[in-house]
Design an enzyme around this catalytic site. Structure first.
Site, PDB file in Angstrom:
ATOM      1  N   THR A   1      -0.474  -0.816   1.236  1.00 48.11           N
ATOM      2  CA  THR A   1       0.940  -0.449   1.172  1.00 48.11           C
ATOM      3  C   THR A   1       1.637  -0.734   2.498  1.00 48.11           C
ATOM      4  OG1 THR A   1       0.402   1.282  -0.417  1.00 48.11           O
ATOM      5  CG2 THR A   1       2.526   1.458   0.680  1.00 48.11           C
TER       6      THR A   1
ATOM      7  N   TYR B   1     -13.234   0.288   2.539  1.00 47.60           N
ATOM      8  CA  TYR B   1     -12.074   0.124   1.661  1.00 47.60           C
ATOM      9  C   TYR B   1     -12.428  -0.835   0.532  1.00 47.60           C
ATOM     10  CZ  TYR B   1      -7.105  -0.620   0.438  1.00 47.60           C
ATOM     11  OH  TYR B   1      -5.900  -0.692  -0.203  1.00 47.60           O
TER      12      TYR B   1
ATOM     13  N   LYS C   1     -13.081   4.647   0.355  1.00 44.81           N
ATOM     14  CA  LYS C   1     -11.825   4.668  -0.394  1.00 44.81           C
ATOM     15  C   LYS C   1     -11.941   3.601  -1.476  1.00 44.81           C
ATOM     16  CE  LYS C   1      -6.836   3.727   0.336  1.00 44.81           C
ATOM     17  NZ  LYS C   1      -6.580   2.564  -0.535  1.00 44.81           N
TER      18      LYS C   1
END
Length: 297
Positions: free
Chosen positions: A47, A135, A163
């Protein structure tokens, strides 16, 4: 004690068309996250457009976030890069600046093997000394971490969290159990993918890595608190109230939608990183409608 738990809010990185970060606007995004009491802040994630920004601009963004947070919330920062040596330098920058941890995705043009990803993470962890969150974002990297690889990585010094994308609700309990079975208890297991995150939290996930929390931390914190106290009815009610937003996330991508939200709300007038364009016309109106229906505007 696990390093990352609760709500990790991921704001955009406001910048102009040339990729110059608007540090004032970024600080205005960080301040309400701290005020809401989010448990950590993720800057320069997907993001936050990390692949589109230079090393200099990434450092400017990190410094601004650290100054604004001023110890009120730990800062998790994206350190992903195409080359391992570049990721090492970014992680070293993050450690020197005072980031709490790095968020490392296996960014690559050529598809990577599991051994290549393992060596990439091992090198960055060893040479930077920065705690790392693995990630897993296959929709952008086109690499998916197997439980076996997560287990190998979890035994490296410096790997503190995972994550990954939240699976659909019927699969989340088994997915979490599979991961718990291969990692040490100290490793924090968290999920992104806002629409399905509530079920992951209710199933016992440690952390929600949230796009929507980067602009709307209050309702996101209410949802997390409800899940943490085992109030599934309230957590699901809050999640259902955000369904109009989840629908436009799915149709247009959370990145495009969250930029549209920031602009519609007048929080900042940021340019998405080219070649990504602003939503316009019908798409922009649908985002505005979703905000109204969800009582976010």
């Amino acid at each position: 004690m696990k390093f990352l738990t609760g709500l990790s809010a991921f704001p955009i990185t406001p910048s102009d068309a040339d990729g110059h970060v608007d540090v004032g606007a970024l600080r205005r995004l960080i301040a309400p996250l701290c005020a809401a009491g989010v448990h950590s802040i993720g800057v320069l994630g997907t993001t936050g457009s990390f692949p589109y920004l230079s090393r200099v601009e990434r450092r400017r963004a990190l410094d601004a976030a650290l100054e604004e947070a001023s110890g009120r919330a730990p800062i998790l920062v994206g350190v992903g890069a195409l080359r391992t040596d570049e990721a090492v330098r970014l992680a070293q920058d993050a450690k020197a600046a005072g980031a709490a941890a790095g968020l490392l995705a296996p960014v690559s043009y050529t598809p990577l093997t599991e051994d290549e990803v393992f060596e990439h993470f091992a090198t960055v962890a060893r040479e930077s000394g920065l705690p790392l969150c693995v990630y897993d974002n296959p929709s952008t990297t086109h690499f998916r971490f197997s439980p076996a690889l997560v287990g190998r990585l979890s035994r490296l010094a410096g790997i503190v969290a995972l994550k990954g994308p939240a699976p659909e609700p019927p699969a989340v309990t088994a997915h979490l159990a599979d991961l718990r079975g291969v990692v040490p208890d100290r490793l924090s297991l968290g999920y992104s993918g806002d629409r399905n995150a509530v079920e992951a939290l209710l199933a016992g996930a440690d952390t929600w890595y949230s796009v929507v929390a980067g602009l709307f931390p209050d309702i996101s914190m209410s949802l997390v608190r409800a899940a943490q106290r085992g109030d599934a009815v309230e957590a699901r009610r809050l999640n259902a109230s955000l369904e109009p937003l989840w629908a436009v996330f799915k149709e247009y991508s959370s990145l495009r939608v969250i930029y549209a939200c920031a602009n519609l709300l007048g929080i900042c007038h940021a340019e998405p990183p080219r070649p990504i364009l602003h939503l316009s016309g019908t798409a922009r109106q649908r985002v505005a409608d979703a905000l109204k229906i969800s009582n976010l505007i």
